[in-house]
Write an enzyme that holds these catalytic residues in place. Structure first.
Site, PDB file in Angstrom:
ATOM      1  N   SER A 162       0.843  -1.190   0.000  1.00  0.00           N
ATOM      2  CA  SER A 162       0.000   0.000   0.000  1.00  0.00           C
ATOM      3  C   SER A 162       0.879   1.241   0.000  1.00  0.00           C
ATOM      4  O   SER A 162       2.051   1.193   0.348  1.00  0.00           O
ATOM      5  CB  SER A 162      -0.942  -0.015   1.208  1.00  0.00           C
ATOM      6  OG  SER A 162      -0.532   0.931   2.161  1.00  0.00           O
ATOM      7  N   LYS A 163       0.257   2.343  -0.439  1.00  0.00           N
ATOM      8  CA  LYS A 163       0.982   3.615  -0.472  1.00  0.00           C
ATOM      9  C   LYS A 163       1.541   3.950   0.892  1.00  0.00           C
ATOM     10  O   LYS A 163       2.526   4.640   1.013  1.00  0.00           O
ATOM     11  CB  LYS A 163       0.015   4.769  -0.784  1.00  0.00           C
ATOM     12  CG  LYS A 163      -0.657   4.729  -2.094  1.00  0.00           C
ATOM     13  CD  LYS A 163      -1.384   6.039  -2.285  1.00  0.00           C
ATOM     14  CE  LYS A 163      -2.776   5.760  -2.774  1.00  0.00           C
ATOM     15  NZ  LYS A 163      -3.327   6.678  -3.710  1.00  0.00           N
ATOM     16  N   ARG A 164       0.836   3.487   1.903  1.00  0.00           N
ATOM     17  CA  ARG A 164       1.224   3.870   3.256  1.00  0.00           C
ATOM     18  C   ARG A 164       2.339   2.992   3.826  1.00  0.00           C
ATOM     19  O   ARG A 164       2.934   3.337   4.825  1.00  0.00           O
ATOM     20  CB  ARG A 164      -0.004   3.865   4.182  1.00  0.00           C
ATOM     21  CG  ARG A 164      -0.826   5.145   4.033  1.00  0.00           C
ATOM     22  CD  ARG A 164      -2.212   4.996   4.589  1.00  0.00           C
ATOM     23  NE  ARG A 164      -3.001   4.052   3.809  1.00  0.00           N
ATOM     24  CZ  ARG A 164      -3.622   4.356   2.662  1.00  0.00           C
ATOM     25  NH1 ARG A 164      -3.553   5.579   2.192  1.00  0.00           N
ATOM     26  NH2 ARG A 164      -4.295   3.454   1.998  1.00  0.00           N
ATOM     27  N   ASP A 165       2.630   1.870   3.177  1.00  0.00           N
ATOM     28  CA  ASP A 165       3.749   1.059   3.639  1.00  0.00           C
ATOM     29  C   ASP A 165       5.039   1.864   3.552  1.00  0.00           C
ATOM     30  O   ASP A 165       5.332   2.402   2.490  1.00  0.00           O
ATOM     31  CB  ASP A 165       3.926  -0.167   2.709  1.00  0.00           C
ATOM     32  CG  ASP A 165       3.119  -1.341   3.184  1.00  0.00           C
ATOM     33  OD1 ASP A 165       3.093  -1.543   4.401  1.00  0.00           O
ATOM     34  OD2 ASP A 165       2.521  -2.047   2.347  1.00  0.00           O
TER      35      ASP A 165
ATOM     36  N   SER B 228       7.155   1.398   0.578  1.00  0.00           N
ATOM     37  CA  SER B 228       6.781   1.815  -0.764  1.00  0.00           C
ATOM     38  C   SER B 228       7.158   3.273  -1.066  1.00  0.00           C
ATOM     39  O   SER B 228       6.956   3.734  -2.174  1.00  0.00           O
ATOM     40  CB  SER B 228       5.292   1.573  -1.001  1.00  0.00           C
ATOM     41  OG  SER B 228       4.547   2.548  -0.341  1.00  0.00           O
TER      42      SER B 228
END
Ligand code: GLU
Ligand code: ZN
Length: 491
Positions: free
Chosen positions: A259-262, A265
């Protein structure tokens, strides 16, 4: 395919830091444009004032430049379809929404959120499709007057044709969507703000985009966009429906979608750790594509020469940090040494470097650089690997110390010191012989004998090739550090 008429777009929303999934999408679009001799359009989808920011916008452009992407049309580059920031195109969207309503392709929907929810729940309970039920498709003038008297403010909803939509995805082949799975959908909010569902296909039409290559998460919006495109064609606004290709999901830890929030990433993370843009792009290209079965490392030019969207694999790709680092390490080795020393520059000064600027020694750095180049996975590792050359004393790393300093290490160090004092300091080979001989005197193999020397001189158990390191540091400092270690052992 050599086809100068290909037009692709990369259209990020400036919300937060760019993430690797976004970079992969940019890369595939860019490579496809360059491979086909087509046009790469950068469009900024900043219609969501609450989430978009100027800071993210600036960061986005900076990131794209760092990665080496050039855009043929877009912010700063200009082009025949300017402006390329959606926040500056609001009049266009308003007018097209009105045309769609006038032609009956869209209508005012007066349903409130709670009414929609109630009907959705009821539909679910009855086992019927739970999307919008079309209630406001035919609102009579009387109803409209009543709704308006009640103070309801309508959204604009697009009327989906009651027919099955089939298209051939460039990656996944033929896909079919039945009407009950694609209900009428909102395109303009009650406050007049146009939504992604409208502005994205409208701009693709106006900007004459021929191929839409984007992440699989957007697949469900494709049948809606195809229907909207067909309406725009009827109105003479669009010429043809573009081809669509949906890039596979990227899976992170534990086989969950990245996810973008990882933290894993975030593009900035890779940049700060000293990934080379070419190394990162090489790795990201492997998330769904490959040059050949037996070649993982290649240049961006090689990718461009070979890239075809038809070769993208629809199966989810796994993000593997170890592999990313290994590929980056290969790219570090591919640099010529001068280029390597230049790219390391940021990590050789504050805030990364712990030494005083005046203690940095360019000649020593140039001497050690070739050894560093063959060892680093990411450029930021250079700091720890060379700090022994520029710090007045080696770093104190207790774990390394305990690991290397065993019983008898003092005796070994004393012998090594004596042999190093007598060695030829113009040759790393001679320094190796000295430590080898010291080891033999104590019944130790070279590996065991050099560990305490390494920790005494560099502070760490692992590092660059030891004898070259000693040679570059010089005899005086090496002996002084061995003396200091002996003093510490005695204490
Ligand atoms: N602005 C959209 C996003 O960042 C673009 C989606 C698309 O490529 O259609 O998700
Ligand atoms: Zn309604």
């Amino acid at each position: 395919m050599a086809n100068g008429s290909v037009r692709v777009r990369f259209c990020p929303s400036p919300t937060g830091n760019p993430h690797v999934g976004l970079v992969r999408t940019a890369l595939f679009n860019w490579a496809f444009a360059r491979h086909t001799g087509g046009t790469f359009v950068l469009r900024i989808e900043d219609t969501d004032a609450a989430r978009d920011s100027e800071e993210s916008y600036a960061q986005l452009l900076d990131s794209l430049r760092w990665l080496g992407f050039t855009w043929d049309e877009g912010p700063e580059a200009g082009g025949p379809h300017a402006p390329y920031r959606q926040s500056q195109r609001m009049d266009t969207y308003r007018e097209i929404a009105r045309k769609l309503r006038d032609a009956g392709h869209a209508y005012h929907c007066y349903c409130t959120a709670s009414e929609l929810e109630e009907r959705r729940d009821a539909a679910r309970a009855a086992g019927r499709p739970s999307g919008y039920d079309g209630k406001c498709r035919e609102v009579t003038p009387e109803q409209r007057t009543r709704y308006e008297a009640e103070g309801r403010e309508p959204i604009v909803r697009f009327r989906m044709p009651d027919e099955t939509i089939t298209f051939t995805d460039l990656v996944r082949g033929e896909l079919t969507f039945t009407p009950e799975n694609v209900p009428d959908y909102g395109i303009v909010r009650a406050n007049g703000a146009p939504l992604y569902t409208l502005v994205n296909p409208v701009d693709d039409a106006l900007m004459k985009i021929t191929h839409v290559l984007r992440g699989e998460d957007l697949l469900s919006s494709t049948p809606r966009q195809i229907a909207l495109y067909e309406a725009l064609m009827e109105l003479g606004i669009a010429k043809a429906v573009p081809s669509f290709g949906h890039l596979p999901y990227v899976m992170g830890e534990g086989n969950k979608k990245l996810s973008k929030r990882d933290p894993q990433s975030s593009l900035n993370l890779y940049r700060e750790r000293g990934f080379l843009p070419e190394g990162l792009l090489n790795y990201l290209s492997l998330l769904g594509w490959s040059l050949s079965a037996d070649q993982d490392v290649f240049t961006i030019e090689e990718m461009v020469a070979a890239f075809d969207i038809a070769d993208v694999n629809p199966n989810p790709a796994r993000f593997d940090l170890k592999k990313a680092e290994a590929i980056n390490a290969d790219h570090i080795r591919l640099l010529d040494v001068k280029e390597f020393t230049e790219r390391c520059a940021p990590w050789l000064k504050a805030p990364f470097a712990p030494w005083a600027p005046e203690d940095f020694d360019e000649a020593k750095w140039e001497a050690i650089a070739p050894h560093a180049q063959t060892r680093l996975k990411v450029l930021s590792e250079v700091t720890d690997n060379v700090d022994f050359l520029f710090l007045p004393e080696p770093v104190e790393d207790e774990v390394s110390w305990t690991k290397a300093m065993k019983e008898g290490s003092d005796a070994l160090l004393r012998t090594a010191r004596a042999k190093l004092e007598a060695a030829d300091w113009t040759s790393a080979e001679s320094l190796k012989e000295a430590v080898l001989a010291a080891g033999e005197a104590h019944g130790l193999k070279l590996g065991k004998a050099q560990a305490p020397v390494r920790v005494a001189v560099t502070g760490r158990t692992v590092g660059l090739p030891l004898f070259e390191s000693l040679e570059i540091l010089g005899q005086e400092k090496t002996l002084a550090r061995i003396d200091a270690a002996l003093a510490k052992l005695a204490a």
